[in-house]
Design a protein around this motif. Sequence first.
Motif, short mmCIF file in Angstrom:
data_model
loop_
_atom_site.label_atom_id
_atom_site.label_comp_id
_atom_site.label_asym_id
_atom_site.label_seq_id
_atom_site.Cartn_x
_atom_site.Cartn_y
_atom_site.Cartn_z
N TYR A 108 0.86 -1.18 0.00
CA TYR A 108 0.00 0.00 0.00
C TYR A 108 0.90 1.23 0.00
CZ TYR A 108 0.93 0.00 5.07
OH TYR A 108 1.53 0.00 6.31
N VAL A 109 0.31 2.39 -0.30
CA VAL A 109 1.07 3.64 -0.33
C VAL A 109 0.26 4.75 0.35
CG1 VAL A 109 2.37 3.09 -2.43
CG2 VAL A 109 0.18 4.31 -2.60
N LEU A 140 -5.76 4.89 -10.58
CA LEU A 140 -4.58 5.27 -9.78
C LEU A 140 -4.88 5.22 -8.29
CD1 LEU A 140 -3.17 8.27 -11.84
CD2 LEU A 140 -2.36 5.91 -11.79
N ILE A 141 -6.07 5.64 -7.90
CA ILE A 141 -6.49 5.57 -6.50
C ILE A 141 -7.38 4.34 -6.35
CG2 ILE A 141 -7.85 6.67 -4.67
CD1 ILE A 141 -6.96 9.38 -5.78
N ASP A 142 -6.98 3.47 -5.43
CA ASP A 142 -7.76 2.27 -5.16
C ASP A 142 -7.63 1.92 -3.69
OD1 ASP A 142 -5.23 1.08 -4.89
OD2 ASP A 142 -5.26 0.26 -6.91
N ARG A 143 -8.00 0.70 -3.31
CA ARG A 143 -8.00 0.30 -1.90
C ARG A 143 -6.60 0.23 -1.30
NH1 ARG A 143 -12.51 1.95 -0.55
NH2 ARG A 143 -12.54 0.69 1.33
N LYS A 144 -5.57 0.25 -2.13
CA LYS A 144 -4.20 0.19 -1.63
C LYS A 144 -3.58 1.57 -1.46
CE LYS A 144 -3.00 -4.44 -3.19
NZ LYS A 144 -2.02 -5.26 -3.91
N VAL A 145 -4.38 2.61 -1.66
CA VAL A 145 -3.88 3.98 -1.48
C VAL A 145 -4.53 4.58 -0.25
CG1 VAL A 145 -3.67 6.28 -2.52
CG2 VAL A 145 -3.59 4.24 -3.98
N MET A 146 -3.69 5.06 0.67
CA MET A 146 -4.15 5.65 1.93
C MET A 146 -3.97 7.16 1.88
SD MET A 146 -4.81 2.75 3.35
CE MET A 146 -4.52 1.21 2.48
N GLY A 163 -12.43 6.69 -3.37
CA GLY A 163 -11.92 5.34 -3.61
C GLY A 163 -10.72 4.95 -2.78
N PHE A 164 -10.33 5.77 -1.79
CA PHE A 164 -9.19 5.42 -0.95
C PHE A 164 -9.51 4.21 -0.07
CE2 PHE A 164 -8.24 9.90 -1.83
CZ PHE A 164 -6.88 9.85 -2.05
N GLY A 165 -8.49 3.44 0.24
CA GLY A 165 -8.67 2.27 1.10
C GLY A 165 -8.52 2.57 2.56
N GLY A 166 -7.98 3.75 2.87
CA GLY A 166 -7.77 4.09 4.27
C GLY A 166 -7.27 5.51 4.42
#
Length: 200
Positions: A108-109, A140-146, A163-166
């Motif tokens: 994640y990032v 570009l923004i998905d569940r692995k982007v905080m 769409g952020f994951g956190g």
Amino acid sequence: MKLILLSTPDFFVEEDTIINALFEEGLDLFHLRKPNSEPIYSERLLTLIPQQWHNQIVVHNHFYLVDEFGLRGIHRTGNEQLPQNYHGTQSRSCHSLEELRHRQDMDYVFLSPVFNSITYPERHAAYSPQQLHDATRAGLIDRKVMAAGGVNNETLPLLSDYGFGGAVILGDLWTRFNIHSGLDYKEVIAHFRKLRKAAE
């Protein structure tokens, strides 16, 4: 949505007690970031956190601590070398949407600053709502982007739409406790409960 707490840059007396209490309240991950600190102080802090929480802790420096304490992983802010034969999680900080294209090896990032920073008032939101929506549609923004920067219980609900994951919490929580003289951290815990609710 995941809640990740980033540590203050400085160590303080009640730190382990507050971190343990936040884990009890449902904190997903704790990022230990103490730039320019001696590793022995991080070691001491980690010995005061029960082992049951160690798999939810990520370090930004002193990477050997991952194996020493059975921590979750490593967060890189630059081109730091990973320890040899490293198998834990990897994350890193991104400061542009373009950087999100180059995160293939990351679990994640962090993307920052998504909103105006609370801790650093001179850092303003780097992306418009339209840019964030476009980045989500482009994958570009998905569940692995905080999302990091200016996250509080008012901005948190917006992150799901993008769409952020956190979300990465820093100033919104730590400004509620004086690390130099504070003893009563009830306000920190009460506010974290509000953040959890906003993140649902």
